[in-house]
Design a protein around this motif. Structure first.
Motif, mmCIF file in Angstrom:
data_model
loop_
_atom_site.group_PDB
_atom_site.id
_atom_site.type_symbol
_atom_site.label_atom_id
_atom_site.label_comp_id
_atom_site.label_asym_id
_atom_site.label_seq_id
_atom_site.Cartn_x
_atom_site.Cartn_y
_atom_site.Cartn_z
ATOM 1 N N GLU A 123 0.911 -0.817 -14.089
ATOM 2 C CA GLU A 123 -0.382 -0.074 -13.230
ATOM 3 C C GLU A 123 -0.191 1.183 -13.385
ATOM 4 O O GLU A 123 -1.008 2.209 -13.313
ATOM 5 N N PHE A 124 1.177 1.833 -13.026
ATOM 6 C CA PHE A 124 1.277 3.202 -12.700
ATOM 7 C C PHE A 124 1.850 4.088 -13.980
ATOM 8 O O PHE A 124 2.458 4.989 -13.931
ATOM 9 N N THR B 266 0.965 -0.930 0.201
ATOM 10 C CA THR B 266 -0.030 0.152 0.211
ATOM 11 C C THR B 266 0.624 1.448 -0.023
ATOM 12 O O THR B 266 0.579 2.206 -0.732
ATOM 13 N N LYS C 104 2.608 1.664 -3.473
ATOM 14 C CA LYS C 104 1.663 2.174 -4.471
ATOM 15 C C LYS C 104 1.605 3.651 -4.166
ATOM 16 O O LYS C 104 1.346 4.595 -5.318
ATOM 17 N N ARG C 105 1.772 4.207 -2.771
ATOM 18 C CA ARG C 105 1.200 5.604 -2.663
ATOM 19 C C ARG C 105 2.927 6.476 -3.200
ATOM 20 O O ARG C 105 2.691 7.535 -3.553
ATOM 21 N N LEU D 194 4.731 5.336 -5.457
ATOM 22 C CA LEU D 194 4.863 5.305 -6.985
ATOM 23 C C LEU D 194 3.729 6.367 -7.509
ATOM 24 O O LEU D 194 4.163 6.737 -8.551
ATOM 25 N N ALA D 195 2.715 6.455 -7.160
ATOM 26 C CA ALA D 195 1.684 7.480 -7.524
ATOM 27 C C ALA D 195 2.226 8.911 -7.405
ATOM 28 O O ALA D 195 2.176 9.395 -8.215
ATOM 29 N N ASP D 196 2.977 8.987 -6.426
ATOM 30 C CA ASP D 196 3.738 10.427 -5.981
ATOM 31 C C ASP D 196 4.845 10.595 -6.916
ATOM 32 O O ASP D 196 5.245 11.503 -7.524
ATOM 33 N N LEU E 107 3.501 -3.411 -11.255
ATOM 34 C CA LEU E 107 3.097 -2.069 -10.663
ATOM 35 C C LEU E 107 3.787 -0.984 -11.708
ATOM 36 O O LEU E 107 3.117 -0.077 -11.724
ATOM 37 N N LYS F 126 5.274 9.277 -10.119
ATOM 38 C CA LYS F 126 4.748 9.443 -11.196
ATOM 39 C C LYS F 126 4.204 10.939 -11.274
ATOM 40 O O LYS F 126 4.273 11.588 -12.315
ATOM 41 N N LYS F 127 3.301 11.504 -10.273
ATOM 42 C CA LYS F 127 2.743 12.805 -10.347
ATOM 43 C C LYS F 127 3.916 13.836 -10.463
ATOM 44 O O LYS F 127 3.680 14.891 -11.133
#
Length: 155
Positions: free
Chosen positions: A127-128, A89, A92-93, A95-97, A124, A99-100
């Motif tokens: 996914e990202f 979890t 994933k957070r 990786l989201a940041d 992943l 990418k952002k």
């Protein structure tokens, strides 16, 4: 000269050539010059955590680094994400940041991961929307589930 070692920086840069300079280049030189018998010993004695070649310092915030570099026409790759003590979890957070803030790729294998970890990281990356890298520490062929052949430092 620290711990009886000569300055190997220029030779390590030459050895790295066009690739990213890393501790494996210093390990190769330590073996070549007879300071250690193999690369594992180089890391155990000089290059591992809390050793001469492992520098720890204050790091800038990830967002600051990524947003500064993101417009520079370079690939921004997250190195060895499974080495961080994160739950899936929290990974994933991250990786989201990542990418952002402009991240473009992530290392899915560096030679030490278990096959299930490589498969997780590959999923992943898809996914990202991040490119999959095998990183500078991986020195052999890696065949991913999709049947693609990926070599060190290739996309």
């Amino acid at each position: 000269m620290k711990q009886g070692l000569p300055d190997l920086f220029d030779e390590a840069v030459a050895l790295a050539g066009e690739s990213q300079l890393g501790r494996p280049h210093f390990a190769s030189l330590l073996v070549e010059k007879g300071f250690v018998k193999d690369s594992n010993k180089a890391f155990d004695r000089y290059l591992g955590n809390k050793k001469l070649g492992q520098l720890r310092d204050v790091w800038p915030e990830l967002e600051d680094v990524l947003t500064t570099l993101s417009g520079q026409d370079i690939e921004l790759v997250l190195a060895h994400p499974k080495r961080y003590p994160l739950t899936v979890t929290k990974l994933k957070r991250l990786l989201a940041d990542f990418k952002k803030w402009g991240g473009t790729g992530m290392e899915v294998a560096s030679g030490n991961e278990r096959p299930d970890s490589v498969r997780l990281l590959e999923r992943l990356s898809v996914e990202f929307g991040l490119k999959a890298s095998v990183g500078s520490d991986y020195h052999d062929l890696l065949a991913l589930d999709a049947g693609r052949e990926i070599h060190a430092n290739s996309w």
